[in-house]
Design an enzyme around this catalytic site. Structure first.
Site, PDB file in Angstrom:
ATOM      1  CB  SER A 280      19.860 -41.245 -23.245  1.00 44.92           C
ATOM      2  OG  SER A 280      18.885 -40.282 -22.400  1.00 44.92           O
TER       3      SER A 280
ATOM      4  CD  GLU B 249      23.945 -34.269 -19.313  1.00 44.88           C
ATOM      5  OE1 GLU B 249      22.558 -34.568 -19.766  1.00 44.88           O
ATOM      6  OE2 GLU B 249      24.462 -33.507 -18.393  1.00 44.88           O
TER       7      GLU B 249
ATOM      8  CG  ASP C  79      22.725 -21.453 -15.353  1.00 44.72           C
ATOM      9  OD1 ASP C  79      21.191 -21.126 -14.951  1.00 44.72           O
ATOM     10  OD2 ASP C  79      22.716 -22.509 -14.943  1.00 44.72           O
TER      11      ASP C  79
ATOM     12  CG  PHE D 219      26.534 -31.329  -9.250  1.00 42.03           C
ATOM     13  CD1 PHE D 219      28.274 -30.148  -9.797  1.00 42.03           C
ATOM     14  CD2 PHE D 219      27.454 -32.587  -9.392  1.00 42.03           C
ATOM     15  CE1 PHE D 219      29.164 -31.150 -10.575  1.00 42.03           C
ATOM     16  CE2 PHE D 219      27.551 -33.130  -9.828  1.00 42.03           C
ATOM     17  CZ  PHE D 219      28.966 -32.616 -10.142  1.00 42.03           C
TER      18      PHE D 219
ATOM     19  CG  HIS E 240      19.567 -38.223 -19.938  1.00 38.55           C
ATOM     20  ND1 HIS E 240      19.767 -37.931 -20.619  1.00 38.55           N
ATOM     21  CD2 HIS E 240      19.838 -37.206 -19.237  1.00 38.55           C
ATOM     22  CE1 HIS E 240      21.142 -37.324 -21.483  1.00 38.55           C
ATOM     23  NE2 HIS E 240      21.457 -37.096 -20.028  1.00 38.55           N
TER      24      HIS E 240
HETATM   25  P1  FAD Z   1      14.586 -21.799 -18.604  1.00 36.22           P
HETATM   26  O1  FAD Z   1      14.010 -23.352 -19.671  1.00 36.22           O
HETATM   27  O2  FAD Z   1      15.126 -21.251 -19.391  1.00 36.22           O
HETATM   28  O3  FAD Z   1      14.179 -21.622 -17.072  1.00 36.22           O
HETATM   29  C1  FAD Z   1      14.816 -20.949 -16.940  1.00 36.22           C
HETATM   30  C2  FAD Z   1      14.261 -19.979 -16.036  1.00 36.22           C
HETATM   31  O4  FAD Z   1      13.278 -19.043 -16.074  1.00 36.22           O
HETATM   32  C3  FAD Z   1      13.256 -20.942 -14.882  1.00 36.22           C
HETATM   33  O5  FAD Z   1      13.261 -20.808 -13.811  1.00 36.22           O
HETATM   34  C4  FAD Z   1      11.890 -20.595 -15.150  1.00 36.22           C
HETATM   35  O6  FAD Z   1      11.372 -20.604 -14.745  1.00 36.22           O
HETATM   36  C5  FAD Z   1      12.295 -19.018 -16.194  1.00 36.22           C
HETATM   37  N1  FAD Z   1      11.360 -18.410 -17.165  1.00 36.22           N
HETATM   38  C6  FAD Z   1      11.431 -19.154 -17.965  1.00 36.22           C
HETATM   39  N2  FAD Z   1      10.744 -18.344 -19.256  1.00 36.22           N
HETATM   40  C7  FAD Z   1      10.713 -17.069 -17.673  1.00 36.22           C
HETATM   41  C8  FAD Z   1       9.757 -16.097 -18.535  1.00 36.22           C
HETATM   42  N3  FAD Z   1       8.701 -16.111 -19.440  1.00 36.22           N
HETATM   43  N4  FAD Z   1       9.091 -15.502 -17.481  1.00 36.22           N
HETATM   44  C9  FAD Z   1       9.052 -15.425 -16.430  1.00 36.22           C
HETATM   45  N5  FAD Z   1      11.083 -16.554 -15.896  1.00 36.22           N
HETATM   46  C10 FAD Z   1      10.680 -17.197 -16.913  1.00 36.22           C
HETATM   47  N6  FAD Z   1      23.863 -25.955 -18.397  1.00 36.22           N
HETATM   48  C11 FAD Z   1      24.130 -25.007 -20.046  1.00 36.22           C
HETATM   49  O7  FAD Z   1      25.215 -24.505 -19.423  1.00 36.22           O
HETATM   50  N7  FAD Z   1      24.908 -26.321 -20.451  1.00 36.22           N
HETATM   51  C12 FAD Z   1      23.786 -27.507 -20.551  1.00 36.22           C
HETATM   52  O8  FAD Z   1      24.496 -28.452 -21.536  1.00 36.22           O
HETATM   53  C13 FAD Z   1      22.777 -27.912 -19.487  1.00 36.22           C
HETATM   54  N8  FAD Z   1      23.340 -28.916 -19.679  1.00 36.22           N
HETATM   55  C14 FAD Z   1      21.640 -29.418 -19.507  1.00 36.22           C
HETATM   56  C15 FAD Z   1      20.472 -31.389 -18.861  1.00 36.22           C
HETATM   57  C16 FAD Z   1      20.306 -31.192 -18.576  1.00 36.22           C
HETATM   58  C17 FAD Z   1      19.388 -32.476 -18.586  1.00 36.22           C
HETATM   59  C18 FAD Z   1      19.696 -29.943 -17.341  1.00 36.22           C
HETATM   60  C19 FAD Z   1      17.889 -30.454 -16.242  1.00 36.22           C
HETATM   61  C20 FAD Z   1      20.336 -28.787 -17.300  1.00 36.22           C
HETATM   62  C21 FAD Z   1      21.205 -28.572 -17.821  1.00 36.22           C
HETATM   63  N9  FAD Z   1      21.971 -27.285 -17.837  1.00 36.22           N
HETATM   64  C22 FAD Z   1      23.174 -27.366 -19.003  1.00 36.22           C
HETATM   65  C23 FAD Z   1      21.088 -26.640 -16.651  1.00 36.22           C
HETATM   66  C24 FAD Z   1      20.693 -25.422 -17.491  1.00 36.22           C
HETATM   67  O9  FAD Z   1      21.279 -24.819 -18.595  1.00 36.22           O
HETATM   68  C25 FAD Z   1      19.572 -24.616 -16.267  1.00 36.22           C
HETATM   69  O10 FAD Z   1      19.285 -25.493 -14.985  1.00 36.22           O
HETATM   70  C26 FAD Z   1      19.773 -22.976 -16.031  1.00 36.22           C
HETATM   71  O11 FAD Z   1      19.126 -22.791 -15.032  1.00 36.22           O
HETATM   72  C27 FAD Z   1      18.509 -23.414 -16.968  1.00 36.22           C
HETATM   73  O12 FAD Z   1      17.800 -23.521 -17.919  1.00 36.22           O
HETATM   74  P2  FAD Z   1      16.498 -24.083 -18.515  1.00 36.22           P
HETATM   75  O13 FAD Z   1      16.991 -24.450 -20.362  1.00 36.22           O
HETATM   76  O14 FAD Z   1      15.979 -25.033 -17.830  1.00 36.22           O
HETATM   77  O15 FAD Z   1      16.258 -22.210 -18.669  1.00 36.22           O
END
Ligand code: FAD
Length: 276
Positions: free
Chosen positions: A7, A9, A100, A207, A257
């Site tokens: 896939s 991106e 973020d 990055f 991916h």
């Molecule tokens: P989460 O899973 O919510 O985790 C974020 C942090 O919070 C982690 O450190 C986790 O351990 C912590 N955490 C979670 N729940 C709790 C809790 N209850 N209490 C305390 N801590 C907690 N960003 C974009 O803006 N747009 C995109 O399109 C995008 N695409 C991405 C695609 C991939 C494949 C990846 C790997 C990243 C992508 N990102 C994107 C970046 C991503 O948004 C960032 O890495 C962001 O900082 C974390 O997103 P997450 O979904 O992993 O967050």
């Protein structure tokens, strides 16, 4: 013939020229018969329309398109509208993220973490979407501990995620150990390695410092050695990433991916090198 599912991106281009370049990139990568093309989404909905337009164009070309949705700084109403718009367009796969907060801004919105978004998608749309989430073999930079980060991935799975895509890494052992730890934590979904090609050491270092992906010392030193010789740096990068993909493939990863940065040349070379 593909033996590993692939896939790719993209980010949603800002200009008509960028859309044109992305069309050419897609046409080139389509020859590898990808499972889907995904399109990123700016936190707070900053790319909402461009992500949607790019996704719909991909779908009209006959490919499966997977929009990313990041929930930070968005309201439930905004996400609900977006989900229903994608559902109405026949989109079946999403990448669900927290996103973020842009530096200098404070998060406002109804969601704190991606697990809450996954739960919300399931409560709004049932099992309509295949939901991908993010996973971090070298751990998310904000995670309090590795164990806490694994538990967060578990929460996303328990909330309804079907599979995960990892942050990029250059040390395959980090991925293999992570998979073992996931299994020990009861995380049983496919965890697909995210692969970042090497185009430019400055960009990669930037990055990596943001997302917490490690550039191993030997790799950083070798890349720095090339200085401005971009042709040799890219050739070396293709060798390094091809070897990484080959190692992952032999180990038996479910899929690969690729973070394309909307380019196809280097990635085509890598995929050809691993015999896909
Ligand atoms: P989460 O899973 O919510 O985790 C974020 C942090 O919070 C982690 O450190 C986790 O351990 C912590 N955490 C979670 N729940 C709790 C809790 N209850 N209490 C305390 N801590 C907690 N960003 C974009 O803006 N747009 C995109 O399109 C995008 N695409 C991405 C695609 C991939 C494949 C990846 C790997 C990243 C992508 N990102 C994107 C970046 C991503 O948004 C960032 O890495 C962001 O900082 C974390 O997103 P997450 O979904 O992993 O967050």
């Amino acid at each position: 013939m593909n033996t590993t599912t692939l896939s790719f991106e993209f980010f949603p281009p800002k200009t008509a020229e960028g859309m044109g370049t992305l069309r050419e990139t897609r046409a080139e990568l389509a020859k590898f018969n990808p499972e889907f093309f995904s399109v990123t989404f700016g936190a707070g909905g900053s790319t909402r329309d461009r992500t949607m337009d790019t996704v719909l164009e991909i779908q009209q070309e006959g490919f499966q398109a997977a929009p990313h949705i990041s929930c930070i700084s968005s309201s439930k109403e905004e996400i609900r509208n977006l989900l229903h718009a994608y559902q109405a367009q026949g989109i079946k796969r999403l990448v669900a993220l927290r996103g973020d907060v842009p530096s200098g801004e404070v998060s406002s919105g109804d969601f704190r973490y991606a697990a809450e978004l996954v739960a919300f998608i399931r409560s709004e749309t049932g099992n309509h979407f295949h939901i991908e989430v993010a996973a971090y073999p070298e751990f998310h930079p904000e995670a309090r501990t590795p164990a806490a980060d694994l538990l967060n991935l578990k929460r996303k799975v328990d909330a309804g995620a079907n599979s995960a895509i990892t942050q990029y890494f250059y040390n395959p052992d980090a991925y293999f150990r992570f998979i073992e730890q996931c299994a020990a934590t009861g995380i049983n979904i496919p965890i697909v390695p995210g692969i970042m090609p090497i185009y430019n050491i400055t960009q990669l270092a930037r990055f990596s410092s943001i997302c917490g992906a490690e550039i191993p010392r030997w790799l950083k030193m070798r890349l720095e050695e090339y200085g401005d010789d971009m042709t040799s740096l890219r050739a070396f990068g293709i060798d390094v990433v091809s070897e990484l993909c080959e190692t992952l493939k032999v180990w038996g990863v479910p899929s690969l991916h690729f973070y394309t940065l909307n380019r196809s040349g280097v990635i085509s070379n890598i995929i050809e090198n691993i015999g896909e």
